[in-house]
Structure formats: C-alpha cells, structure tokens
Design a protein around this motif. Sequence first.
Motif, mmCIF file in Angstrom:
data_model
loop_
_atom_site.group_PDB
_atom_site.id
_atom_site.type_symbol
_atom_site.label_atom_id
_atom_site.label_comp_id
_atom_site.label_asym_id
_atom_site.label_seq_id
_atom_site.Cartn_x
_atom_site.Cartn_y
_atom_site.Cartn_z
ATOM 1 N N ARG A 19 0.922 -1.198 0.034
ATOM 2 C CA ARG A 19 -0.104 -0.022 0.149
ATOM 3 C C ARG A 19 0.813 1.294 -0.055
ATOM 4 N N ALA B 148 0.502 4.645 2.519
ATOM 5 C CA ALA B 148 -0.346 4.047 3.953
ATOM 6 C C ALA B 148 0.629 4.543 5.065
ATOM 7 N N ALA C 268 4.357 5.536 7.070
ATOM 8 C CA ALA C 268 5.726 4.842 7.233
ATOM 9 C C ALA C 268 5.751 3.576 7.382
ATOM 10 N N ILE D 207 5.366 0.112 8.799
ATOM 11 C CA ILE D 207 5.338 -0.380 10.254
ATOM 12 C C ILE D 207 6.259 -1.475 10.484
ATOM 13 N N LYS D 208 6.235 -2.437 9.560
ATOM 14 C CA LYS D 208 7.215 -3.412 9.494
ATOM 15 C C LYS D 208 8.655 -3.326 9.621
ATOM 16 N N GLY E 91 2.555 8.965 7.492
ATOM 17 C CA GLY E 91 3.501 9.522 6.629
ATOM 18 C C GLY E 91 3.003 9.924 5.390
HETATM 19 N N1 CO8 Z 1 3.420 -0.457 6.655
HETATM 20 C C1 CO8 Z 1 3.878 -1.694 6.374
HETATM 21 N N2 CO8 Z 1 2.934 -2.398 5.833
HETATM 22 C C2 CO8 Z 1 1.575 -2.025 5.484
HETATM 23 C C3 CO8 Z 1 1.312 -0.665 5.673
HETATM 24 C C4 CO8 Z 1 2.206 -0.004 6.501
HETATM 25 N N3 CO8 Z 1 2.180 1.511 6.924
HETATM 26 N N4 CO8 Z 1 0.152 -0.396 5.162
HETATM 27 C C5 CO8 Z 1 -0.312 -1.603 4.700
HETATM 28 N N5 CO8 Z 1 0.895 -2.624 4.818
HETATM 29 C C6 CO8 Z 1 0.792 -3.655 4.087
HETATM 30 C C7 CO8 Z 1 -0.155 -4.841 4.881
HETATM 31 O O1 CO8 Z 1 0.683 -5.373 6.133
HETATM 32 C C8 CO8 Z 1 -0.490 -5.738 3.994
HETATM 33 O O2 CO8 Z 1 0.714 -6.684 3.899
HETATM 34 P P1 CO8 Z 1 0.661 -8.117 3.736
HETATM 35 O O3 CO8 Z 1 -0.057 -8.657 2.327
HETATM 36 O O4 CO8 Z 1 2.181 -8.853 3.871
HETATM 37 O O5 CO8 Z 1 -0.181 -8.776 5.033
HETATM 38 C C9 CO8 Z 1 -0.398 -5.239 2.658
HETATM 39 O O6 CO8 Z 1 0.043 -3.845 2.921
HETATM 40 C C10 CO8 Z 1 -1.857 -4.917 2.331
HETATM 41 O O7 CO8 Z 1 -2.531 -4.132 3.564
HETATM 42 P P2 CO8 Z 1 -3.966 -4.375 4.089
HETATM 43 O O8 CO8 Z 1 -4.304 -5.654 3.708
HETATM 44 O O9 CO8 Z 1 -4.111 -3.738 5.239
HETATM 45 O O10 CO8 Z 1 -4.594 -3.356 2.907
HETATM 46 P P3 CO8 Z 1 -6.257 -2.847 2.906
HETATM 47 O O11 CO8 Z 1 -6.587 -2.375 1.405
HETATM 48 O O12 CO8 Z 1 -7.140 -3.644 3.333
HETATM 49 O O13 CO8 Z 1 -6.196 -1.500 3.918
HETATM 50 C C11 CO8 Z 1 -4.985 0.514 4.667
HETATM 51 C C12 CO8 Z 1 -5.109 -0.466 3.552
HETATM 52 C C13 CO8 Z 1 -6.332 1.178 5.125
HETATM 53 C C14 CO8 Z 1 -4.137 1.552 4.229
HETATM 54 C C15 CO8 Z 1 -4.342 -0.269 5.768
HETATM 55 O O14 CO8 Z 1 -3.322 -0.956 5.064
HETATM 56 C C16 CO8 Z 1 -3.867 0.343 7.057
HETATM 57 O O15 CO8 Z 1 -4.569 0.965 7.831
HETATM 58 N N6 CO8 Z 1 -2.462 0.556 6.831
HETATM 59 C C17 CO8 Z 1 -1.584 1.235 7.955
HETATM 60 C C18 CO8 Z 1 -2.000 2.751 8.151
HETATM 61 C C19 CO8 Z 1 -1.044 3.342 8.978
HETATM 62 O O16 CO8 Z 1 -1.471 2.984 10.321
HETATM 63 N N7 CO8 Z 1 -0.279 4.190 8.967
HETATM 64 C C20 CO8 Z 1 0.449 5.061 9.751
HETATM 65 C C21 CO8 Z 1 1.735 4.325 9.901
HETATM 66 S S1 CO8 Z 1 2.804 4.968 11.050
HETATM 67 C C22 CO8 Z 1 3.633 6.489 10.431
HETATM 68 O O17 CO8 Z 1 3.214 6.812 9.161
HETATM 69 C C23 CO8 Z 1 4.368 7.357 11.337
HETATM 70 C C24 CO8 Z 1 4.987 8.460 10.490
HETATM 71 C C25 CO8 Z 1 6.252 8.877 11.035
HETATM 72 C C26 CO8 Z 1 7.221 9.545 10.100
HETATM 73 C C27 CO8 Z 1 6.995 9.367 8.607
HETATM 74 C C28 CO8 Z 1 8.068 8.473 7.950
HETATM 75 C C29 CO8 Z 1 8.035 7.932 6.555
#
Ligand code: CO8
Length: 258
Positions: A26, A64, A66, A68-69, A109
Amino acid sequence: MAEPAVLRETLDGGVALLRLNRPEARNALSPALREELAAHFTALAADESVRAVVLTGGPDVFAAGADIKAMAEASPTDMMLRASERLWAPVKDFPKPLVAAVNGWALGGGCELAMHADVIVAGEGAKFGQPEIKVGIMPGAGGTQRLVRAVGKFKAMKILLTGEPVSAAEAEAMGLATEVVPDDRTLDRAVEIATGIARLPPLAARKIKEAVLAGADQTLEAGLLIERQAFQLLFDTADQKEGMAAFIEKRRPTFTGR
Ligand code: CO8
C-alpha cells in the motif's frame, strides 16, 4: 532486479511525474522508498528542464504511511541513527511547484508526504488521516506541525487524537485539499495544474513558494520583508521584462526561465 519503489516519468511542458510504486505494501514509505524519493527530488531540483512536479500514488492508495514492519522493533537509537529527516529534506526544500494527486488512502507519513506539496488534488474517494496513535506513536514527519498550520488547532487535534480519517470533501472544506475531483480525473487534473504553472516564469514560481513557506513561520513584518526582497529581485529577470513588455504590446510572452 527489484522494481523501483518510485517511478519517474517525463511529461510534456516541463512537468515530471513521480509515482509511488509499492502496491503490495500500500505504498508504505519504507526506508528504500524514501531513499529513492529523496534522490528523485534532489535530481529534479537540479534539472533545469523540469518546472513543476506531480507526485502520485496508486488508484486505491496514495501512501499508507511509514512502513510499520520496518520500525516495529526499532529502538530510539535505531530511529535516531536512521535520521529520516535527511530523506525528508529534499522534499521539504524542493524549490519548484509540487502538486500532489491523491487517490485513496493518505495515512500517517502518506498524509505528511502529501502535506509537503504546494497544491493537493484529491479524488473524491480519497481519505486523509494520521492514525499513528492507533499503533502507539505519533506523527513524525510534520503531522503535528503542518496539519495544524493547514487546518487550525481544533480540526487538527481531532484528526491526530482520534486517528480517524477524513473524507476528501472534509479535507477540502478544512483546507487540507485544494480541490476535489472525480477519482478518475485526479491525475489529469494535477498534471493540468502543474502544466499551467510550468508555462509561467519559473523564477517567479520559485520565489512565490519560498516567500509563502519562509514567511509562514515569521512575524508579519519579517514575512513582508521576505516578500519585498523576493519581489524586487524578480525585476532582475528577463522573464519580468518579457512578461511586462508582452502585456503592453498585446502579444503572448515567451518565457525563457531566466
Ligand atoms: N506499513 C507496512 N505495511 C503496510 C502498511 C504500512 N503502513 N500499510 C499496509 N501495509 C501492508 C499490510 O501489512 C499488508 O501486507 P501483507 O499482504 O504482507 O499482509 C498489505 O500492505 C496490504 O494491507 P491491507 O491488507 O491492510 O490493505 P487494505 O487495502 O485492506 O487496507 C490500509 C489499506 C487502510 C491503508 C491499511 O493497510 C492500513 O490501515 N495501513 C496502516 C496505516 C497506518 O497505520 N499508517 C501509519 C503508519 S505510522 C506512520 O506513518 C508514522 C509516520 C512517522 C514519520 C514518517 C516516516 C515515513
């Protein structure tokens, strides 16, 4: 060889397009993606043929956040050593007009990346949010600072403290998106805006961006001084002479970027 995490295309009229390209995650902003993004912005800043840039993601996700992993197990020392501000700097300091074309999720991010743009075109299905609190952290790339400057304290606090996203329409109403268009028009509209800007004198565009960004952190008097000095400096450019002569002679100007 692995696919690049950021694709660059050259469009007509001095516009470059950057496309985030990690759909399987994403468009999460992994360290590798951010290295690529920083390298692209550094190169685009130096490339005189580029006058404006469009930054986009995919049809369902802008980004989506930073990765997270890549940070789940990190210690504060790891995070300090990563010094991710080094990778944000070329985006933050990018001197040319930057238009974001946002479809789908712009989270964490990803929302912070969009907020580095000068103009944000959102598809009607776009969603903006800062969900960091839900994974136990907080925004770390300007979310607590740029968001509050864009939308004011009470809208920003709700987005930051609840972690709940807002729709494109809400984002536009609060000043987080410049305009909202049908999803299938987002990129075209962003390119249209960038192309229009790219036809205009680039030094004037650069000085406008500089004065707006530098002035925003200053007192009004200091901001006005920054504006005045930039304004006066533009009278040294050939494009100012040409623009004004063309107006007076009732013809189309030919700008050279000098
Ligand atoms: N990091 C790592 N992997 C991710 C992330 C992410 N942020 N978002 C999605 N993925 C991965 C999932 O783990 C999944 O991987 P796998 O197929 O291996 O299980 C794959 O992408 C698909 O994800 P979903 O099944 O969740 O996909 P959906 O279409 O159902 O949902 C969403 C999409 C709504 C975007 C959902 O994935 C989500 O909520 N993601 C996390 C969003 C989040 O919490 N973001 C904040 C992260 S923290 C942050 O940004 C801190 C910023 C700090 C400084 C900036 C530095 C760059």
